[in-house]
Design an enzyme around this catalytic site. Structure first.
Site, PDB file in Angstrom:
ATOM      1  N   GLY A  92     114.342  26.970  65.481  1.00  0.00           N
ATOM      2  CA  GLY A  92     114.052  27.490  66.820  1.00  0.00           C
ATOM      3  C   GLY A  92     112.604  27.250  67.172  1.00  0.00           C
ATOM      4  O   GLY A  92     111.787  26.923  66.303  1.00  0.00           O
ATOM      5  N   GLN A 121     104.619  29.376  71.226  1.00  0.00           N
ATOM      6  CA  GLN A 121     104.179  28.586  70.068  1.00  0.00           C
ATOM      7  C   GLN A 121     103.535  27.263  70.474  1.00  0.00           C
ATOM      8  O   GLN A 121     102.841  26.641  69.673  1.00  0.00           O
ATOM      9  CB  GLN A 121     105.351  28.318  69.112  1.00  0.00           C
ATOM     10  CG  GLN A 121     105.852  29.593  68.435  1.00  0.00           C
ATOM     11  CD  GLN A 121     106.973  29.301  67.463  1.00  0.00           C
ATOM     12  OE1 GLN A 121     108.131  29.161  67.850  1.00  0.00           O
ATOM     13  NE2 GLN A 121     106.631  29.167  66.189  1.00  0.00           N
ATOM     14  N   CYS A 152     108.214  30.562  59.696  1.00  0.00           N
ATOM     15  CA  CYS A 152     107.813  30.360  61.086  1.00  0.00           C
ATOM     16  C   CYS A 152     106.954  29.106  61.175  1.00  0.00           C
ATOM     17  O   CYS A 152     106.068  28.908  60.344  1.00  0.00           O
ATOM     18  CB  CYS A 152     107.025  31.568  61.589  1.00  0.00           C
ATOM     19  SG  CYS A 152     106.540  31.452  63.314  1.00  0.00           S
ATOM     20  N   LEU A 153     107.222  28.282  62.181  1.00  0.00           N
ATOM     21  CA  LEU A 153     106.445  27.046  62.342  1.00  0.00           C
ATOM     22  C   LEU A 153     104.972  27.349  62.634  1.00  0.00           C
ATOM     23  O   LEU A 153     104.120  26.500  62.391  1.00  0.00           O
ATOM     24  CB  LEU A 153     107.039  26.189  63.466  1.00  0.00           C
ATOM     25  CG  LEU A 153     108.444  25.641  63.192  1.00  0.00           C
ATOM     26  CD1 LEU A 153     109.014  24.978  64.446  1.00  0.00           C
ATOM     27  CD2 LEU A 153     108.435  24.659  62.030  1.00  0.00           C
ATOM     28  N   HIS A 206     114.045  36.575  66.015  1.00  0.00           N
ATOM     29  CA  HIS A 206     112.711  36.048  65.670  1.00  0.00           C
ATOM     30  C   HIS A 206     112.058  35.406  66.907  1.00  0.00           C
ATOM     31  O   HIS A 206     110.873  35.612  67.172  1.00  0.00           O
ATOM     32  CB  HIS A 206     112.900  35.032  64.527  1.00  0.00           C
ATOM     33  CG  HIS A 206     111.695  34.256  64.114  1.00  0.00           C
ATOM     34  ND1 HIS A 206     111.141  34.346  62.856  1.00  0.00           N
ATOM     35  CD2 HIS A 206     110.952  33.326  64.770  1.00  0.00           C
ATOM     36  CE1 HIS A 206     110.101  33.526  62.772  1.00  0.00           C
ATOM     37  NE2 HIS A 206     109.964  32.887  63.916  1.00  0.00           N
ATOM     38  N   GLU A 207     112.850  34.662  67.696  1.00  0.00           N
ATOM     39  CA  GLU A 207     112.304  33.978  68.888  1.00  0.00           C
ATOM     40  C   GLU A 207     111.959  34.982  69.997  1.00  0.00           C
ATOM     41  O   GLU A 207     110.924  34.847  70.651  1.00  0.00           O
ATOM     42  CB  GLU A 207     113.293  32.940  69.414  1.00  0.00           C
ATOM     43  CG  GLU A 207     113.702  31.859  68.425  1.00  0.00           C
ATOM     44  CD  GLU A 207     112.565  31.170  67.710  1.00  0.00           C
ATOM     45  OE1 GLU A 207     111.427  31.157  68.226  1.00  0.00           O
ATOM     46  OE2 GLU A 207     112.800  30.656  66.617  1.00  0.00           O
ATOM     47  N   HIS A 228     108.716  36.436  69.384  1.00  0.00           N
ATOM     48  CA  HIS A 228     107.604  35.564  69.828  1.00  0.00           C
ATOM     49  C   HIS A 228     107.282  35.801  71.309  1.00  0.00           C
ATOM     50  O   HIS A 228     106.122  35.781  71.700  1.00  0.00           O
ATOM     51  CB  HIS A 228     107.954  34.083  69.655  1.00  0.00           C
ATOM     52  CG  HIS A 228     107.678  33.520  68.290  1.00  0.00           C
ATOM     53  ND1 HIS A 228     106.439  33.526  67.708  1.00  0.00           N
ATOM     54  CD2 HIS A 228     108.498  32.898  67.400  1.00  0.00           C
ATOM     55  CE1 HIS A 228     106.503  32.929  66.510  1.00  0.00           C
ATOM     56  NE2 HIS A 228     107.752  32.550  66.301  1.00  0.00           N
TER      57      HIS A 228
END
Ligand code: GNR
Ligand code: NI
Length: 179
Positions: A46, A51, A94-95, A136-137, A140
């Site tokens: 995702g 981000q 996480c990226l 999780h998204e 963000h």
């Protein structure tokens, strides 16, 4: 279509609340194309707009398995309308926090109301990895990171590692420029 740089924690833009999208226009469609390209390049399951430094309530996800066909999904202005009482613990990464993984406990299943990439209203229930990922998204979009669920010691340890990684990356960048 372009692959955009992914912001690394700590960054104040990863801590802001993103604004709702009021119209799914060409600029939003272009943002979505860039987010999908950036997510597949990373690669990640995702990616949320903050981000890449865009404070809009948009995320993309592809939770298809390795042997399955790609299944890109777009979520605009997502809202959780139902959470299961049953919880699930999943190892998250996480990226924006590369190479750091830890267990997070969240509702095992959630229902989301959202607009898709065409601006159509949708409602869908997710379970398994997809349920973890959509939560999780959405975090963000509210300036929250998975490390916020860990204890302060683990969180500070990860943040210190990320600061070091960012210093090293900045140094490498300066060196290639001066070479
Ligand atoms: O690629 C990702 N994998 C992942 C694994 C477990 C739980 C959440 C995720 S999301 C993450 C990509 C990312 O940082 N999205 O914001
Ligand atoms: Ni993430």
């Amino acid at each position: 279509m372009s692959i955009r740089p992914i912001l690394l924690h700590p960054d104040p833009r990863l801590r802001k609340k993103a604004e709702p999208v009021d119209q799914v226009d060409l600029s939003v469609k272009s943002l979505i194309e860039d987010m999908l390209a950036t997510m597949y390049d990373a690669p990640g399951v995702g990616l949320a707009a903050p981000q890449i430094g865009v404070l809009s309530r948009v995320f993309v996800m592809d939770a298809a398995g390795k042997d399955e066909a790609p299944a890109p999904k777009v979520f605009i202005n997502p809202q959780i309308t139902w959470k299961s009482a049953e919880m699930n613990t999943h190892q998250e990464g996480c990226l924006s926090i590369p190479e750091q993984f830890d267990d997070v406990t969240r509702p095992a299943s959630v229902t989301l109301a959202y607009l898709d990439g065409d601006g159509s209203a949708c409602e869908e229930t997710f379970e398994g990895l997809a349920a973890t990922c959509v939560q999780h998204e959405i975090d963000h979009l509210d300036g929250k990171l998975f490390i916020d669920y860990l204890g302060p010691v683990k969180r500070q340890m990860i943040t210190a590692k990320m600061k070091k990684l960012k210093r090293e990356r900045a140094k490498e960048k300066a060196e290639t420029k001066n070479a």
